[in-house]
Design a protein around this motif. Sequence first.
Motif, mmCIF file in Angstrom:
data_model
loop_
_atom_site.group_PDB
_atom_site.id
_atom_site.type_symbol
_atom_site.label_atom_id
_atom_site.label_comp_id
_atom_site.label_asym_id
_atom_site.label_seq_id
_atom_site.Cartn_x
_atom_site.Cartn_y
_atom_site.Cartn_z
ATOM 1 N N ASP A 86 -70.336 51.070 -7.726
ATOM 2 C CA ASP A 86 -68.702 51.061 -8.426
ATOM 3 C C ASP A 86 -67.800 51.728 -7.686
ATOM 4 O OD1 ASP A 86 -69.514 48.884 -10.054
ATOM 5 O OD2 ASP A 86 -69.463 50.022 -11.953
ATOM 6 N N SER A 106 -79.205 47.206 -7.139
ATOM 7 C CA SER A 106 -78.381 48.232 -7.831
ATOM 8 C C SER A 106 -79.131 49.341 -8.660
ATOM 9 C CB SER A 106 -77.316 47.341 -8.682
ATOM 10 O OG SER A 106 -76.120 48.460 -8.760
ATOM 11 N N SER A 137 -69.363 47.387 -12.519
ATOM 12 C CA SER A 137 -70.650 46.994 -13.230
ATOM 13 C C SER A 137 -71.349 48.071 -14.018
ATOM 14 C CB SER A 137 -71.612 46.776 -11.789
ATOM 15 O OG SER A 137 -71.994 47.958 -11.260
ATOM 16 N N THR A 184 -74.939 40.283 -11.140
ATOM 17 C CA THR A 184 -74.595 40.164 -9.546
ATOM 18 C C THR A 184 -73.657 38.946 -9.688
ATOM 19 O OG1 THR A 184 -76.653 41.083 -8.814
ATOM 20 C CG2 THR A 184 -75.477 39.731 -7.467
ATOM 21 N N LYS A 215 -70.181 42.804 -8.996
ATOM 22 C CA LYS A 215 -71.256 43.626 -8.201
ATOM 23 C C LYS A 215 -71.698 42.414 -6.915
ATOM 24 C CE LYS A 215 -73.331 46.315 -9.015
ATOM 25 N NZ LYS A 215 -73.273 47.793 -8.692
#
Length: 328
Positions: A28, A142, A175, A303, A322
């Motif tokens: 982010d 992530s 996100s 995502t 994302k």
Amino acid sequence: MEWREIPEPRIAADGQAIVRPLAVARCDIDRALVSGVIPQRGPFALGHECVGEITGLGDGVRGFEIGDRVVVSFQLCCGRCASCAAGHTANCDAYPVLSDYGMQPLSGVEYGGMLSDRILVPFANPMLQPLPAGVDSRAAASCSDNVLDGYRAVAPHLRARPGGDVLIVSHGIPSIPLYAAQAALALGAARVDFASDDAESLALAEKLGAHAIRSDFEKAPRTYPIVVDAGLRPEALDFALRSTEPEGTCQSVSVYFGSVPMPLLRLYTYGIRFLIGRCNAAALLPEVLALIGNGGLRPGEITTRVVDWEDAPAAWAEPAIKLVVTRG
Ligand SMILES: [Zn+2]
Ligand SMILES: [Zn+2]
């Protein structure tokens, strides 16, 4: 943003590993890093969230083989100092503060970025965690950072208040608040409300099973035992604090530049705890990946865009909740 040739990193000491990133997620903070909001000190390598495969291992690394798929902690840490032993791997004694991959503008030190063909992992055992069998690299990319950040925003507080209601206040970091909502639901919150003024975030929160609340952050409709502040705007932090019930906890995962006013008399009077700080990535990786391995957490659902490796320079600055870059 462009690809550049650099010398290939090599194992220089026991305990190190070389990892070839397979799927890289955009944190982010990354759009801010490339937008010029944060002062730049020359060219720097990008990317600090990935799943990769091990292509080199130094002596003394136990429990890994060449070819293993791993999640790499975005923070560098040694795993053996007093801070690491206490689980405070974000503040490892062996490294200057903010020693992360892909964030040279913050620390001033270049550790390499995960949007690379190879990265050097100086302490493989604390910094690498095997990807659970059957989990897609793109879905877990992530987990180096933002998934952990969302998880730790709620996990300890739900442990202390099992089944408690949770409010996520989402105001500008795309996100992490959604990972927090998903984690709160997975960890047994009775109800998860998601307050935001962003239509795409609200729709995705609903899809995950949270209750979307369109909010301008002015009026707090009710209070909650657990509130997560996730964003950039001081007025939304104030909303988050006004939404925290007496003896409740407001956990912030926000980055505020400069001083922000705090209603300390209210916090004092009602015994409201306000917590803020960076996540301890390496320490969190085992429990979060265990939860992903048993299907309790499904970060791939957050995502919103996947692009090919060659398209990373063009896609990296474009908006998306994302973004994941993959070798296909
Ligand atoms: Zn990050
Ligand atoms: Zn350490």
